[in-house]
Design a protein around this motif. Structure first.
Motif, PDB file in Angstrom:
ATOM      1  N   LEU A 188       0.828  -1.202   0.000  1.00  0.00           N
ATOM      2  CA  LEU A 188       0.000   0.000   0.000  1.00  0.00           C
ATOM      3  C   LEU A 188       0.861   1.251   0.000  1.00  0.00           C
ATOM      4  CD1 LEU A 188      -3.003   0.700   0.038  1.00  0.00           C
ATOM      5  CD2 LEU A 188      -2.868   0.792   2.526  1.00  0.00           C
ATOM      6  N   LEU A 189       1.959   1.221   0.724  1.00  0.00           N
ATOM      7  CA  LEU A 189       2.861   2.380   0.741  1.00  0.00           C
ATOM      8  C   LEU A 189       3.500   2.618  -0.622  1.00  0.00           C
ATOM      9  CD1 LEU A 189       4.290   4.540   2.503  1.00  0.00           C
ATOM     10  CD2 LEU A 189       6.085   2.841   2.922  1.00  0.00           C
ATOM     11  N   LEU A 190       3.782   1.535  -1.357  1.00  0.00           N
ATOM     12  CA  LEU A 190       4.380   1.689  -2.688  1.00  0.00           C
ATOM     13  C   LEU A 190       3.348   1.994  -3.763  1.00  0.00           C
ATOM     14  CD1 LEU A 190       6.916  -1.288  -2.563  1.00  0.00           C
ATOM     15  CD2 LEU A 190       7.391   1.141  -2.186  1.00  0.00           C
ATOM     16  N   THR A 191       2.114   1.535  -3.579  1.00  0.00           N
ATOM     17  CA  THR A 191       1.096   1.700  -4.620  1.00  0.00           C
ATOM     18  C   THR A 191       0.372   3.032  -4.516  1.00  0.00           C
ATOM     19  OG1 THR A 191       0.796  -0.691  -4.557  1.00  0.00           O
ATOM     20  CG2 THR A 191      -0.883   0.584  -5.691  1.00  0.00           C
ATOM     21  N   ALA A 192       0.150   3.508  -3.289  1.00  0.00           N
ATOM     22  CA  ALA A 192      -0.620   4.740  -3.104  1.00  0.00           C
ATOM     23  C   ALA A 192       0.010   5.941  -3.806  1.00  0.00           C
ATOM     24  CB  ALA A 192      -0.803   5.019  -1.617  1.00  0.00           C
ATOM     25  N   PRO A 193       1.345   6.161  -3.772  1.00  0.00           N
ATOM     26  CA  PRO A 193       1.897   7.311  -4.516  1.00  0.00           C
ATOM     27  C   PRO A 193       1.668   7.225  -6.020  1.00  0.00           C
ATOM     28  CG  PRO A 193       3.464   6.570  -2.865  1.00  0.00           C
ATOM     29  CD  PRO A 193       2.380   5.546  -2.914  1.00  0.00           C
ATOM     30  N   LEU A 194       1.694   6.012  -6.578  1.00  0.00           N
ATOM     31  CA  LEU A 194       1.463   5.884  -8.012  1.00  0.00           C
ATOM     32  C   LEU A 194       0.028   6.242  -8.379  1.00  0.00           C
ATOM     33  CD1 LEU A 194       3.395   2.536  -8.651  1.00  0.00           C
ATOM     34  CD2 LEU A 194       4.215   4.881  -8.975  1.00  0.00           C
ATOM     35  N   THR A 296      -7.836  -0.446  -4.310  1.00  0.00           N
ATOM     36  CA  THR A 296      -8.287  -1.837  -4.176  1.00  0.00           C
ATOM     37  C   THR A 296      -8.113  -2.592  -5.483  1.00  0.00           C
ATOM     38  OG1 THR A 296      -9.893  -1.119  -2.525  1.00  0.00           O
ATOM     39  CG2 THR A 296     -10.223  -3.287  -3.505  1.00  0.00           C
ATOM     40  N   GLY A 297      -8.475  -1.937  -6.593  1.00  0.00           N
ATOM     41  CA  GLY A 297      -8.328  -2.594  -7.888  1.00  0.00           C
ATOM     42  C   GLY A 297      -6.890  -2.909  -8.242  1.00  0.00           C
ATOM     43  N   VAL A 298      -5.962  -2.061  -7.855  1.00  0.00           N
ATOM     44  CA  VAL A 298      -4.544  -2.314  -8.152  1.00  0.00           C
ATOM     45  C   VAL A 298      -3.968  -3.370  -7.208  1.00  0.00           C
ATOM     46  CG1 VAL A 298      -2.268  -1.248  -8.289  1.00  0.00           C
ATOM     47  CG2 VAL A 298      -4.250  -0.013  -9.137  1.00  0.00           C
ATOM     48  N   LEU A 299      -4.350  -3.309  -5.924  1.00  0.00           N
ATOM     49  CA  LEU A 299      -3.771  -4.224  -4.943  1.00  0.00           C
ATOM     50  C   LEU A 299      -4.164  -5.677  -5.195  1.00  0.00           C
ATOM     51  CD1 LEU A 299      -4.055  -2.255  -1.576  1.00  0.00           C
ATOM     52  CD2 LEU A 299      -1.976  -2.900  -2.777  1.00  0.00           C
ATOM     53  N   VAL A 300      -5.389  -5.928  -5.639  1.00  0.00           N
ATOM     54  CA  VAL A 300      -5.800  -7.325  -5.842  1.00  0.00           C
ATOM     55  C   VAL A 300      -4.981  -7.975  -6.950  1.00  0.00           C
ATOM     56  CG1 VAL A 300      -8.102  -7.061  -4.897  1.00  0.00           C
ATOM     57  CG2 VAL A 300      -7.709  -6.551  -7.296  1.00  0.00           C
ATOM     58  N   GLU A 302      -1.908  -7.084  -7.733  1.00  0.00           N
ATOM     59  CA  GLU A 302      -0.563  -7.261  -7.184  1.00  0.00           C
ATOM     60  C   GLU A 302      -0.494  -8.507  -6.293  1.00  0.00           C
ATOM     61  OE1 GLU A 302       0.805  -2.543  -6.963  1.00  0.00           O
ATOM     62  OE2 GLU A 302       0.319  -3.665  -5.148  1.00  0.00           O
ATOM     63  N   PHE A 303      -1.526  -8.741  -5.508  1.00  0.00           N
ATOM     64  CA  PHE A 303      -1.545  -9.949  -4.679  1.00  0.00           C
ATOM     65  C   PHE A 303      -1.652 -11.209  -5.534  1.00  0.00           C
ATOM     66  CE2 PHE A 303      -2.971  -7.233  -1.031  1.00  0.00           C
ATOM     67  CZ  PHE A 303      -1.890  -7.524  -0.223  1.00  0.00           C
ATOM     68  N   ALA A 304      -2.419 -11.148  -6.617  1.00  0.00           N
ATOM     69  CA  ALA A 304      -2.512 -12.308  -7.505  1.00  0.00           C
ATOM     70  C   ALA A 304      -1.161 -12.638  -8.129  1.00  0.00           C
ATOM     71  CB  ALA A 304      -3.558 -12.044  -8.581  1.00  0.00           C
ATOM     72  N   ALA A 305      -0.439 -11.606  -8.569  1.00  0.00           N
ATOM     73  CA  ALA A 305       0.890 -11.838  -9.133  1.00  0.00           C
ATOM     74  C   ALA A 305       1.859 -12.349  -8.074  1.00  0.00           C
ATOM     75  CB  ALA A 305       1.417 -10.541  -9.759  1.00  0.00           C
ATOM     76  N   LEU A 306       1.748 -11.830  -6.829  1.00  0.00           N
ATOM     77  CA  LEU A 306       2.634 -12.288  -5.761  1.00  0.00           C
ATOM     78  C   LEU A 306       2.354 -13.743  -5.396  1.00  0.00           C
ATOM     79  CD1 LEU A 306       4.829 -11.357  -3.752  1.00  0.00           C
ATOM     80  CD2 LEU A 306       2.995 -10.736  -2.182  1.00  0.00           C
ATOM     81  N   ASN A 307       1.087 -14.121  -5.320  1.00  0.00           N
ATOM     82  CA  ASN A 307       0.757 -15.521  -5.020  1.00  0.00           C
ATOM     83  C   ASN A 307       1.219 -16.457  -6.128  1.00  0.00           C
ATOM     84  OD1 ASN A 307      -0.467 -14.790  -2.610  1.00  0.00           O
ATOM     85  ND2 ASN A 307      -2.491 -14.590  -3.544  1.00  0.00           N
ATOM     86  N   LEU A 308       1.106 -16.031  -7.384  1.00  0.00           N
ATOM     87  CA  LEU A 308       1.548 -16.880  -8.497  1.00  0.00           C
ATOM     88  C   LEU A 308       3.060 -17.014  -8.531  1.00  0.00           C
ATOM     89  CD1 LEU A 308       0.561 -18.475 -10.945  1.00  0.00           C
ATOM     90  CD2 LEU A 308       0.778 -16.388 -12.315  1.00  0.00           C
ATOM     91  N   VAL A 332     -13.357  -8.172  -8.194  1.00  0.00           N
ATOM     92  CA  VAL A 332     -13.056  -6.921  -7.494  1.00  0.00           C
ATOM     93  C   VAL A 332     -12.926  -5.769  -8.489  1.00  0.00           C
ATOM     94  CG1 VAL A 332     -11.338  -5.731  -6.089  1.00  0.00           C
ATOM     95  CG2 VAL A 332     -12.004  -8.056  -5.517  1.00  0.00           C
ATOM     96  N   THR A 333     -12.320  -6.035  -9.638  1.00  0.00           N
ATOM     97  CA  THR A 333     -12.197  -4.987 -10.662  1.00  0.00           C
ATOM     98  C   THR A 333     -13.563  -4.560 -11.177  1.00  0.00           C
ATOM     99  OG1 THR A 333     -10.057  -5.925 -11.289  1.00  0.00           O
ATOM    100  CG2 THR A 333     -11.090  -4.409 -12.840  1.00  0.00           C
ATOM    101  N   ALA A 334     -14.477  -5.522 -11.338  1.00  0.00           N
ATOM    102  CA  ALA A 334     -15.838  -5.165 -11.762  1.00  0.00           C
ATOM    103  C   ALA A 334     -16.534  -4.291 -10.721  1.00  0.00           C
ATOM    104  CB  ALA A 334     -16.641  -6.432 -12.025  1.00  0.00           C
ATOM    105  N   LEU A 335     -16.360  -4.623  -9.442  1.00  0.00           N
ATOM    106  CA  LEU A 335     -16.945  -3.798  -8.393  1.00  0.00           C
ATOM    107  C   LEU A 335     -16.316  -2.406  -8.352  1.00  0.00           C
ATOM    108  CD1 LEU A 335     -17.439  -6.158  -5.321  1.00  0.00           C
ATOM    109  CD2 LEU A 335     -19.186  -5.001  -6.642  1.00  0.00           C
ATOM    110  N   VAL A 336     -15.017  -2.327  -8.600  1.00  0.00           N
ATOM    111  CA  VAL A 336     -14.348  -1.021  -8.632  1.00  0.00           C
ATOM    112  C   VAL A 336     -14.888  -0.165  -9.763  1.00  0.00           C
ATOM    113  CG1 VAL A 336     -12.121   0.069  -9.134  1.00  0.00           C
ATOM    114  CG2 VAL A 336     -12.261  -1.758  -7.454  1.00  0.00           C
ATOM    115  N   TRP A 337     -15.081  -0.769 -10.919  1.00  0.00           N
ATOM    116  CA  TRP A 337     -15.634  -0.012 -12.054  1.00  0.00           C
ATOM    117  C   TRP A 337     -17.043   0.469 -11.731  1.00  0.00           C
ATOM    118  CZ3 TRP A 337     -19.950  -1.058 -15.097  1.00  0.00           C
ATOM    119  CH2 TRP A 337     -20.086  -0.242 -16.218  1.00  0.00           C
TER     120      TRP A 337
END
Length: 353
Positions: A188-194, A296-300, A302-308, A332-337
């Protein structure tokens, strides 16, 4: 007969000669007040603070006093009750439960000793991360849909593990959950500035100074949270190094024991402030109403890529594994949209506004 003209009522001032009798201590014109004399030295009591106030809802006026929040709500959203209040609630527990508590009394004693530290850390976390900043614009339909989606995702994960999972898969799921808890603040600290940079890029120039001013609580929150987050292992390593270097020194042992209370307070602060810090993205949700959805849309993903990258696909057939891996981020992306669309249509909030 009238005085001072031919009018039927006379002038507003009294006629000469004081026809109402001799001047007395009671104004006006010597007549006593209708409710008896009032001592001149007694001040007027403020409303609601008289000993026998006639109104039943004093000092709230004609309205009943607000209902006291429940104990669960105070622990979740408000300042925690004091230890005296908590012990008063504990006294009402039946005796059979007290027997079970006394059988394993050391956790109860530890709770009594550490509760003041936890309450102090909770108060500090509320000052840094207020609970009411979690969402600027609340949408009940969206909140309900998010809860339904989270429940379905949890049920689907449990069903996949129950049907195709082994004991190693269950342990791996627990490790992934722990890893997610540990890495969420840093991601979150790395993603929020972007994401903030993208929002500042889309925002009009007239709105950027106000957005910059609303970033000040976020900077203070980041310093407090990550300062406490990094101070805990630093203090623990320093305590172990001192004790290993001087194992027989009494002052060093006293210093190590004295440092346990600050370390425990910092641990409570990090644990209790993490849920609100993640929901508010370190108080950056005040900058733009669409920021929580975008984060939220970006973090999910990132977590998917980290788990893979760390683990393999979920157990089961390849189609089920890919669906479990990509279904969560896609939903989650659909809900974000949908949330961003409702912000634009219902509240007039757009990415460029």
């Amino acid at each position: 007969m009238t005085i001072g003209g031919q009018g039927p009522y006379g002038p507003p001032w009294p006629p000469p000669g004081n026809p109402y009798g001799p001047a007395g201590p009671y104004p006006p014109h010597g007549r006593p007040p209708p409710h008896g004399p009032r001592p001149p030295s007694a001040p007027f009591p403020p409303y609601g603070h008289a000993p026998n106030h006639p109104h039943p809802y004093a000092p709230y006026g004609p309205y009943p006093p607000p209902p006291r929040p429940s104990l669960w709500r105070r622990f979740r959203e408000d300042e925690w009750p004091t230890l005296r209040e908590l012990l008063g609630i504990v006294r009402r527990i039946p005796g059979c439960i007290w027997g079970l508590v006394l059988c394993c009394g050391w956790p109860f004693v530890v709770l009594l000793l550490t509760y003041p530290l936890a309450r102090s850390a909770r108060r500090a976390s509320l000052l840094v991360f207020p609970v009411d900043r979690a969402r600027r614009l609340l949408d009940p339909d969206l909140v309900l849909l998010q809860k339904i989606r989270a429940g379905l995702a949890l049920a689907a994960s449990f069903a996949i593990l129950a049907v195709w999972g082994t004991s190693e898969d269950w342990e791996e799921a627990q490790d992934q959950f722990t890893l997610r808890l540990m890495t969420t603040p840093w991601l979150l600290l790395l993603t929020a500035p972007l994401v903030l940079a993208v929002l500042f890029r889309f925002a009009p120039p007239a709105a950027r100074p106000g957005m910059w001013s609303r970033l000040r609580p976020a900077r203070r929150a980041v310093l407090c949270y990550f300062g406490a987050f990094t101070a805990v292992p630093a203090l623990l390593l320093g305590m172990f190094a001192l004790y290993r270097e001087f194992p027989d020194s009494v002052p060093v042992a006293v210093l190590v024991v004295a440092l346990l209370a600050p370390v425990l307070w910092l641990v409570f602060f990090v644990v209790l402030s993490s849920p609100t810090a993640v929901r508010t993205a370190f108080n950056t949700t005040q900058v733009h109403a669409a920021l929580p959805a975008l984060l939220t849309g970006v973090l999910v993903w990132e977590f998917a890529a980290l788990n893979l990258a760390i683990a393999e696909l979920p157990p089961g057939p390849p189609l089920v594994g890919m669906s479990a891996l990509l279904g969560g981020p896609a939903s989650v992306t659909a809900l974000v949209w949908w949330e961003i669309r409702r912000l634009r249509t219902r509240f007039g909030v757009s990415l460029r506004g």
